[in-house]
Write an enzyme that holds these catalytic residues in place. Structure first.
Site, PDB file in Angstrom:
ATOM      1  CG  HIS A   1      46.979  31.866  47.783  1.00  0.00           C
ATOM      2  ND1 HIS A   1      45.885  32.145  48.559  1.00  0.00           N
ATOM      3  CD2 HIS A   1      47.276  33.018  47.127  1.00  0.00           C
ATOM      4  CE1 HIS A   1      45.539  33.413  48.383  1.00  0.00           C
ATOM      5  NE2 HIS A   1      46.366  33.965  47.514  1.00  0.00           N
TER       6      HIS A   1
ATOM      7  CG  ASP B   1      45.036  27.063  44.224  1.00  0.00           C
ATOM      8  OD1 ASP B   1      44.556  27.616  43.213  1.00  0.00           O
ATOM      9  OD2 ASP B   1      45.486  27.695  45.194  1.00  0.00           O
TER      10      ASP B   1
ATOM     11  CD  GLN C   1      48.500  32.978  40.068  1.00  0.00           C
ATOM     12  OE1 GLN C   1      48.766  33.365  38.928  1.00  0.00           O
ATOM     13  NE2 GLN C   1      48.037  33.796  40.997  1.00  0.00           N
TER      14      GLN C   1
ATOM     15  CE  LYS D   1      44.161  34.755  41.688  1.00  0.00           C
ATOM     16  NZ  LYS D   1      44.933  35.919  42.119  1.00  0.00           N
TER      17      LYS D   1
ATOM     18  CB  CYS E   1      47.985  35.320  50.050  1.00  0.00           C
ATOM     19  SG  CYS E   1      47.070  36.846  50.165  1.00  0.00           S
TER      20      CYS E   1
END
Ligand code: PLP
Length: 405
Positions: A122, A199, A202, A225, A363
């Site tokens: 991202h 990261d 998600q 999220k 993104c």
């Protein structure tokens, strides 16, 4: 027992209509809807508990400080960090990565050094490193991927040189749905004595996170999220490394003593939390974690895997879609294009039929460049979605095809 009707009734927004049609919300990778318990927690804070924390000497200040710090402990337990002070609160994944990129590069990266990221990051795991590396004249290198959207890990050992200072990689690609083999990446990087930032934006809402088991050095994620409010995020960092890093922002609370000549910094975690924090965000995050744990990650994973497999098989049976991201290990994010219809046109028609998906580059422009496409249509699932909603998505896709001939 996983009672889907009960779960859906926990989310007020899922009950609404758009254009006079029942909303089918398949944009969960962008943000998730909030259960009533999280909304209630925010209301309780502002009607009963609102005050600034840490610096007050009155009843409310002590109560709110305790609730905020309980939130930190809840996050520690949730991701199985060793210490509470290894949990830092930020605005979201973006700020979390900016914090680490800025402070890590300032402390550990010199001219000619390298930061290794992956081809499926991202923008928020690309640009912060570019900004920080530019100042130090350091270089960004990239782990490549194949056409399925899987990282070419056989190349990893060759990409790790004596100049590599950190590896920063996503757990799950928001644009492709690829689930990366984090443990393997971390193990290889550690064999070269190189720390790894994950990261987790998600991955955290969908599968249990265990930072000690992963052995990652930094782990970043966003509250919004994972059914918590917007504007709250987390950095987990190993104590020894966080202690080595300089502060990211200066201001109140992050200091021990300030004179015009010199300032000494507070200890962890406060060194990295300058200014008034997002107190209600932490309280909402706490409630969201409790809510997820009540449902249970086994149930969440099972429901989301069922939904993904159901949808993916249906997509594979169609000859009018091109799937972007067909990795063997895949999460509940499906990116696609319909014939030669522009993704925005597909998305607009789906929207008018009540189906909320996301269109564009998500993104992740380097991914779109890799596939030489302008963007994709992306459907992303939560445990509160149903197979009937997926059926409706396909009815809507048939309408798109009819309209474009
Ligand atoms: N990383 C990934 C993989 C994402 O999907 C996102 C958001 O879509 C981010 C980082 C940035 O998260 P936020 O906008 O919450 O800071």
């Amino acid at each position: 027992m996983f009672d889907i009707q009960k779960i859906r009734s926990d989310f007020p927004l899922l009950q609404r209509t758009v254009y006079g049609k029942k909303l089918i919300y398949l944009d969960n990778a962008a943000t998730t809807q909030k259960p009533q318990v999280v909304i209630n927690r925010l209301q309780q804070y502002y009607t009963q508990e609102n005050t600034n924390i840490h610096r007050g000497a009155h009843f409310l200040a002590n109560e709110a400080t305790e609730a905020y710090e309980n939130g930190r402990e809840r996050v520690r337990k949730f991701i199985n960090a060793q210490h509470k002070h290894e949990i830092l609160f930020t605005r979201g994944t973006t700020e979390s990565i900016n914090l680490i990129a800025h402070s890590f590069v300032q402390r550990f990266v010199n001219e000619g050094d390298e930061v290794l990221i992956s081809a499926m990051e991202h923008h928020s795991n690309i640009v912060p490193w570019q900004l920080a590396c530019e100042i130090k004249h350091a270089t960004i290198k990239v782990i490549p991927m194949n056409q399925n959207g899987e990282l070419l890990l056989d190349q990893l050992p060759h990409l790790l040189t004596d100049k590599t200072r950190i590896v920063a990689v996503t757990a799950i690609s928001n644009a492709l749905g690829t689930v990366n083999p984090l443990k393997k990446i971390i193990q290889i990087a550690h064999e070269h004595h190189i720390p790894v930032l994950v990261d987790g934006a998600q991955s955290v809402p969908h599968a249990r996170t265990n930072v000690q088991d992963l052995d990652c050095d930094f782990f970043c994620f966003s509250g919004h999220k994972m059914y918590a409010p917007m504007g709250i995020g987390v950095v987990y960092g190993k104590e020894a490394l966080l202690n080595e890093l300089p502060p990211y922002q200066g201001g109140g609370e992050m200091v021990k003593h300030v004179t015009f000549a010199k300032t000494t910094y507070n200890e962890l975690p406060f060194k990295f939390e300058a200014g008034t924090p997002n107190v209600e965000g932490v309280l909402g995050l706490h409630s969201a974690i409790d809510y997820l744990e009540d449902i249970g990650f086994e149930n969440i994973e099972k429901q989301e895997t069922d939904l993904f497999q159901y949808a993916f098989q249906k997509f594979q049976q169609r000859n009018d879609v091109r799937l972007i991201g067909t990795a063997a290990h895949h999460a509940g994010v499906i990116s696609f294009l319909m014939n030669d219809i522009h993704p925005y046109d597909t998305g607009t028609i789906l929207d008018h039929l009540g189906v909320a998906v996301r269109t564009g580059h998500h993104c992740a422009q380097p991914i779109m460049d890799f596939y030489e496409i302008p963007g994709t249509v992306r459907a992303s699932f939560s445990f509160y979605n149903t197979k009937e909603e997926i059926d409706q998505l396909f009815v809507a896709l048939d309408r798109v095809r009819q309209m474009f001939g």
